[in-house]
Write a protein that holds these residues in place. Structure first.
Motif, PDB file in Angstrom:
ATOM      1  N   LYS A 196       0.836  -1.206   0.000  1.00  0.00           N
ATOM      2  CA  LYS A 196       0.000   0.000   0.000  1.00  0.00           C
ATOM      3  C   LYS A 196       0.867   1.251   0.000  1.00  0.00           C
ATOM      4  N   GLU A 200       0.860   4.002  -3.025  1.00  0.00           N
ATOM      5  CA  GLU A 200       0.561   5.410  -2.762  1.00  0.00           C
ATOM      6  C   GLU A 200       1.675   6.305  -3.279  1.00  0.00           C
ATOM      7  N   THR A 205      -3.379   2.483  -8.412  1.00  0.00           N
ATOM      8  CA  THR A 205      -4.576   1.934  -7.780  1.00  0.00           C
ATOM      9  C   THR A 205      -4.275   0.540  -7.246  1.00  0.00           C
ATOM     10  N   THR A 229     -11.814   3.548   6.371  1.00  0.00           N
ATOM     11  CA  THR A 229     -11.662   5.003   6.355  1.00  0.00           C
ATOM     12  C   THR A 229     -13.006   5.715   6.347  1.00  0.00           C
ATOM     13  N   ALA A 252      -7.540   2.015  -0.580  1.00  0.00           N
ATOM     14  CA  ALA A 252      -7.798   3.370  -0.097  1.00  0.00           C
ATOM     15  C   ALA A 252      -8.939   3.399   0.911  1.00  0.00           C
TER      16      ALA A 252
END
Length: 256
Positions: A196, A200, A205, A229, A252
């Motif tokens: 991840k 980022e 993606t 999140t 995300a």
């Protein structure tokens, strides 16, 4: 829920403690890469099923392959099944990997028991795709030939350098200068956390398949939540159910 009694077609040991079992199945026409099934023990003292990722499905959707590690009573029972014996299963369950990426270049990353579900995904992607498969060492490898037989570009990595890149899947990406538009990953949480961070930094993606201990497998018990999140509509707190909302998530949307 799709419960069925499945007949064992074959069962073999691929590596130390790693088994591959083919089962006959029905009503799997809508199965998607990234989903899983629940297998049930014949011992009534062990009520909870064992969730196992789908490794492969025959083109006719009537045979299912599961690759798993023997780690406890349930998986020991499954590893001992012989051809012709029967086992109860429920599935396919969960949400699989998305497929709406026409024209994109995909990279699949699998580590440990996150390797098996990557095989079915790689075989079914209709876009340019390659894969990096990570192991502890050459003595713990499995499914290598299956990945190579897909005809896609496959890279390997190992913690001790005994096969492929010396290091993890991120090291293999850098060593081989692999570029992509989207990453699909499955493996232990430290690996997914590192992936991840890499995604980022590169603006890529990322979709991940989370590995959590499950009880019911259908979203009722809230025993396999991960921090999200955003507020979940089911629980009204910031979490997601791996078995029902996942196991595949847009990275995300969750905290790894």
């Amino acid at each position: 829920m799709n419960f069925q009694i499945s007949k064992v077609i074959s069962n073999e040991c691929l590596a130390d403690g790693i088994f591959s079992i083919w089962l006959s199945v029905s009503d799997f026409e809508n199965v998607r890469p990234g989903q899983f099934v629940n297998l049930y023990s014949k011992d009534s003292a062990h009520l909870l099923p064992r969730p196992i990722s789908i490794c492969d499905v025959s083109p006719e959707k009537d045979k299912l392959r599961l690759v798993f590690r023997e780690i406890g009573y349930g998986t020991h029972e499954f590893s001992s099944l012989k051809a012709g014996e029967e086992v109860k299963l429920m599935g396919p369950l969960g949400n699989g990997y998305p497929e709406e990426f026409a024209g994109k270049k995909a990279l699949l990353l699998g580590g440990g028991l996150g390797v098996p579900p990557m095989l079915y995904l790689l075989k079914n992607l209709n876009i340019d795709a390659s894969a990096v498969v990570g192991y502890r060492n050459k003595d713990n490898t499995f499914l290598m030939k299956d990945f190579e037989d897909t005809g896609k570009k496959i890279y390997f990595a190992s913690d001790d350098g005994s096969i492929g890149t010396n290091g993890n899947v991120i090291d293999a990406i850098k060593e081989n200068d692999i570029d992509c538009d989207i990453i699909f990953a499955c493996g232990p949480k430290p690996m997914l956390s590192a992936v991840k961070k890499y995604a980022e930094e590169k603006g890529i993606t990322l979709y991940v398949s989370m590995e959590e201990r499950m009880a019911c497998g259908v979203g009722a018990c809230l025993g396999c939540v991960v921090e999200s999140t955003a507020v979940d509509s089911h629980s009204n707190v910031e979490n997601k159910r791996v078995c029902k909302d996942g196991p595949v998530f847009n990275a995300a949307d969750i905290v790894i």
